[in-house]
Design a protein around this motif. Structure first.
Motif, PDB file in Angstrom:
ATOM      1  N   ARG A 127      -3.695 -16.186 -16.181  1.00 42.32           N
ATOM      2  CA  ARG A 127      -3.409 -15.467 -15.315  1.00 42.32           C
ATOM      3  C   ARG A 127      -4.473 -14.635 -14.577  1.00 42.32           C
ATOM      4  NH1 ARG A 127       1.980 -16.941 -14.164  1.00 42.32           N
ATOM      5  NH2 ARG A 127       3.511 -16.164 -15.801  1.00 42.32           N
ATOM      6  N   LEU A 128      -4.290 -14.255 -13.457  1.00 39.48           N
ATOM      7  CA  LEU A 128      -5.177 -13.548 -12.693  1.00 39.48           C
ATOM      8  C   LEU A 128      -4.908 -12.163 -12.445  1.00 39.48           C
ATOM      9  CD1 LEU A 128      -7.922 -13.416 -11.333  1.00 39.48           C
ATOM     10  CD2 LEU A 128      -6.831 -13.755  -9.121  1.00 39.48           C
ATOM     11  N   ARG A 129      -5.384 -10.928 -13.044  1.00 36.10           N
ATOM     12  CA  ARG A 129      -4.981  -9.710 -12.974  1.00 36.10           C
ATOM     13  C   ARG A 129      -5.930  -8.716 -12.205  1.00 36.10           C
ATOM     14  NH1 ARG A 129      -2.064 -11.056 -18.222  1.00 36.10           N
ATOM     15  NH2 ARG A 129       0.104 -10.525 -17.307  1.00 36.10           N
ATOM     16  N   LEU A 130      -5.006  -7.757 -11.571  1.00 37.45           N
ATOM     17  CA  LEU A 130      -5.880  -6.669 -10.881  1.00 37.45           C
ATOM     18  C   LEU A 130      -5.886  -5.330 -11.937  1.00 37.45           C
ATOM     19  CD1 LEU A 130      -6.655  -6.255  -8.031  1.00 37.45           C
ATOM     20  CD2 LEU A 130      -4.431  -5.525  -7.441  1.00 37.45           C
ATOM     21  N   GLY A 131      -7.064  -4.756 -11.747  1.00 36.57           N
ATOM     22  CA  GLY A 131      -7.209  -3.702 -12.661  1.00 36.57           C
ATOM     23  C   GLY A 131      -6.778  -2.316 -11.902  1.00 36.57           C
ATOM     24  N   LEU A 132      -5.667  -1.664 -12.784  1.00 38.84           N
ATOM     25  CA  LEU A 132      -4.984  -0.500 -11.970  1.00 38.84           C
ATOM     26  C   LEU A 132      -5.296   0.661 -12.871  1.00 38.84           C
ATOM     27  CD1 LEU A 132      -1.777  -1.992 -10.980  1.00 38.84           C
ATOM     28  CD2 LEU A 132      -3.732  -1.622  -9.464  1.00 38.84           C
ATOM     29  N   HIS A 133      -5.343   1.955 -12.540  1.00 38.80           N
ATOM     30  CA  HIS A 133      -5.848   3.120 -13.037  1.00 38.80           C
ATOM     31  C   HIS A 133      -4.517   4.011 -12.953  1.00 38.80           C
ATOM     32  CE1 HIS A 133      -8.097   6.965 -11.958  1.00 38.80           C
ATOM     33  NE2 HIS A 133      -8.251   6.803 -13.083  1.00 38.80           N
ATOM     34  N   ARG A 134      -4.277   4.702 -13.873  1.00 37.40           N
ATOM     35  CA  ARG A 134      -3.178   5.717 -13.894  1.00 37.40           C
ATOM     36  C   ARG A 134      -3.812   7.015 -13.434  1.00 37.40           C
ATOM     37  NH1 ARG A 134       1.737   5.165 -14.596  1.00 37.40           N
ATOM     38  NH2 ARG A 134       1.593   3.526 -15.704  1.00 37.40           N
ATOM     39  N   ARG A 135      -3.589   7.704 -12.409  1.00 46.35           N
ATOM     40  CA  ARG A 135      -4.160   8.911 -11.772  1.00 46.35           C
ATOM     41  C   ARG A 135      -3.729  10.083 -12.674  1.00 46.35           C
ATOM     42  NH1 ARG A 135      -6.498   9.210  -6.960  1.00 46.35           N
ATOM     43  NH2 ARG A 135      -5.774  11.427  -6.711  1.00 46.35           N
ATOM     44  N   THR A 136      -4.741  10.904 -13.115  1.00 49.72           N
ATOM     45  CA  THR A 136      -4.443  12.205 -13.926  1.00 49.72           C
ATOM     46  C   THR A 136      -4.315  13.456 -12.893  1.00 49.72           C
ATOM     47  OG1 THR A 136      -6.948  12.188 -14.443  1.00 49.72           O
ATOM     48  CG2 THR A 136      -5.271  11.277 -15.769  1.00 49.72           C
ATOM     49  N   LEU A 167       0.214   4.788 -10.808  1.00 49.84           N
ATOM     50  CA  LEU A 167      -1.007   3.689 -10.495  1.00 49.84           C
ATOM     51  C   LEU A 167      -1.720   3.520  -9.212  1.00 49.84           C
ATOM     52  CD1 LEU A 167       0.814   0.904 -12.785  1.00 49.84           C
ATOM     53  CD2 LEU A 167      -1.439   2.260 -13.374  1.00 49.84           C
ATOM     54  N   ALA A 168      -2.809   3.215  -9.614  1.00 52.33           N
ATOM     55  CA  ALA A 168      -3.741   3.164  -8.043  1.00 52.33           C
ATOM     56  C   ALA A 168      -4.871   2.265  -8.392  1.00 52.33           C
ATOM     57  CB  ALA A 168      -4.259   4.661  -7.819  1.00 52.33           C
ATOM     58  N   LEU A 169      -5.500   1.676  -7.269  1.00 46.60           N
ATOM     59  CA  LEU A 169      -6.662   0.885  -7.459  1.00 46.60           C
ATOM     60  C   LEU A 169      -7.732   1.982  -7.923  1.00 46.60           C
ATOM     61  CD1 LEU A 169      -6.557  -0.842  -4.184  1.00 46.60           C
ATOM     62  CD2 LEU A 169      -6.102  -1.784  -6.335  1.00 46.60           C
ATOM     63  N   PRO A 170      -8.620   1.674  -8.663  1.00 46.23           N
ATOM     64  CA  PRO A 170      -9.813   2.521  -8.931  1.00 46.23           C
ATOM     65  C   PRO A 170     -10.378   2.909  -7.605  1.00 46.23           C
ATOM     66  CG  PRO A 170     -10.120   0.437  -9.867  1.00 46.23           C
ATOM     67  CD  PRO A 170      -9.087   0.315  -9.365  1.00 46.23           C
ATOM     68  N   GLY A 171     -10.862   3.959  -7.408  1.00 45.70           N
ATOM     69  CA  GLY A 171     -11.447   4.478  -6.048  1.00 45.70           C
ATOM     70  C   GLY A 171     -12.410   5.719  -6.265  1.00 45.70           C
ATOM     71  N   VAL A 172     -13.276   5.723  -5.370  1.00 45.54           N
ATOM     72  CA  VAL A 172     -14.112   7.250  -5.292  1.00 45.54           C
ATOM     73  C   VAL A 172     -14.388   7.462  -4.012  1.00 45.54           C
ATOM     74  CG1 VAL A 172     -15.264   6.787  -7.697  1.00 45.54           C
ATOM     75  CG2 VAL A 172     -16.302   5.925  -5.518  1.00 45.54           C
ATOM     76  N   LEU A 173     -14.745   8.722  -3.590  1.00 42.23           N
ATOM     77  CA  LEU A 173     -15.233   9.129  -2.275  1.00 42.23           C
ATOM     78  C   LEU A 173     -16.626   8.638  -2.311  1.00 42.23           C
ATOM     79  CD1 LEU A 173     -13.456  12.430  -1.814  1.00 42.23           C
ATOM     80  CD2 LEU A 173     -12.940  10.116  -0.956  1.00 42.23           C
ATOM     81  N   LEU A 174     -17.046   7.985  -1.245  1.00 39.39           N
ATOM     82  CA  LEU A 174     -18.373   7.523  -0.895  1.00 39.39           C
ATOM     83  C   LEU A 174     -19.362   8.844  -0.978  1.00 39.39           C
ATOM     84  CD1 LEU A 174     -19.399   4.569  -1.006  1.00 39.39           C
ATOM     85  CD2 LEU A 174     -19.403   4.962   1.524  1.00 39.39           C
TER      86      LEU A 174
END
Lengths: 193, 193
Positions: free
Chosen positions: B14-23, B31-38
């Motif tokens: 399986r190909l999986r996408l890494g998701l991150h639970r926002r705190t 759940l969200a895509l891992p992201g940061v402000l540039l």
DNA sequence: ACAAAAGTGTTAAAATTACACCCATGG
DNA sequence: CCATGGGTGTAATTTTAACACTTTTGT
């Protein structure tokens, strides 16, 4: 945010890129793509419009091409550059140059243009918004030929291009002819909606 | 800056996408895509690494996909999002989900994934860096089949895919076989350098 | 009539797709 | 020996590309 402002000059059958002579800051006096710093929360489209105002040109649409993030591209400090395209019919106050006759440009703008040119070439005939803005509502196959030649650097086969046009959705050949002077007059192609 | 972190799970194919639970912040608990402000002057690659740190994953490479600029995508205020991809083998602390079983995501992340999935699918077999990271140094044709199926949503023809692999520069089929249990064992493909 | 410009026809080569068939292994 | 998974062969279809030839105009 830097804009590749395109203008197709029907009379000469040349596609030209709008350049702006810098008056301030680094590279003052040199030619550059019109660009602005993206304001916080500003849409790319609006920033592009601001950049185009620098060369006194209006254009209601623009699309994004790529984002450049090399930290040394601007001596004032590291900045992102989102490259976008726009098509216009105004000549404004810009210096208009063909892709094949580009002078030296400020920053890494030559690199940007070199990187984006094939992308634009790939959009021709495939992206109907882009294509239609370039050709205008009506055009001749010769204009189509010139556009592709200017974008790709090589003149395509006339016959094959005619068939490409015939297969494009939203485009029809009219029964009108247009003479350019000498030689057989060409058929007028027109976008439908 | 949001990262589509991909991980190919060999055991389940399986190909999986890494998701991150926002705190914190908006969409806390979702759940969200891992992201940061540039950060000002930060390279996209480095920002992607920071984002991946949120899910405790390392990845030395990432490529950019598209930039989203809809002003309403973040309730805190308008922000740009440069979507990038990354491939990893770590599982970190992420929730890993298949494209076809994506839960609801925070912000406009579903839209982002929907927009980027075909782009990733188009990169497979064409972008050798991307492809090689997904497959690993050695893999079976079945893995290739699974990867394409997971990315595009449709299983390709086995025979045709074999020929695609055979034509890829830098990839060779070894004379080794690998058995998966029942059925005929598959040939091992290996990247050269 | 001839050169210049525009258009049509035909064919070759390459890439995409589909599908039928054969091979190797475990129970 | 048969179900399962892996691989090869072949052919149809479509796309891309190349090039020869014909038509229409101005001088």
């Amino acid at each position: 945010m830097d804009v590749l402002a395109l203008r197709y000059e029907r009379s000469t059958r040349r596609l030209r890129l709008g350049l702006h002579r810098r008056t301030v800051g680094p590279f003052a006096g040199e030619l550059a793509l019109p660009g602005v710093l993206l304001r916080r929360g500003e849409r790319i489209r609006d920033a592009a419009a601001r950049a185009l105002a620098k060369i006194d040109v209006r254009s209601d649409a623009a699309g994004q091409l790529v984002t450049f993030d090399e930290p040394n591209r601007d001596p004032r400090g590291p900045t992102l550059s989102i490259a976008t395209w726009a098509v216009t019919t105004d000549s404004g106050s810009a210096t208009w140059q063909r892709f094949d006759e580009l002078p030296d440009l400020a920053f890494d703008h030559r690199r940007i243009v070199a990187d984006c040119r094939p992308r634009l070439a790939g959009m021709l005939w495939r992206d109907s918004d882009f294509t239609r803005r370039l050709t205008g509502d009506e055009f001749l196959a010769t204009d189509a030929l010139a556009l592709q030649a200017e974008l790709t650097g090589a003149t395509p086969d006339r016959g094959n291009l005619n068939r490409t046009l015939a297969a494009l959705p939203g485009l029809t050949r009219t029964d009108r002819l247009a003479s350019t002077g000498r030689g057989r007059p060409g058929t007028v192609w027109a976008w439908t909606p």
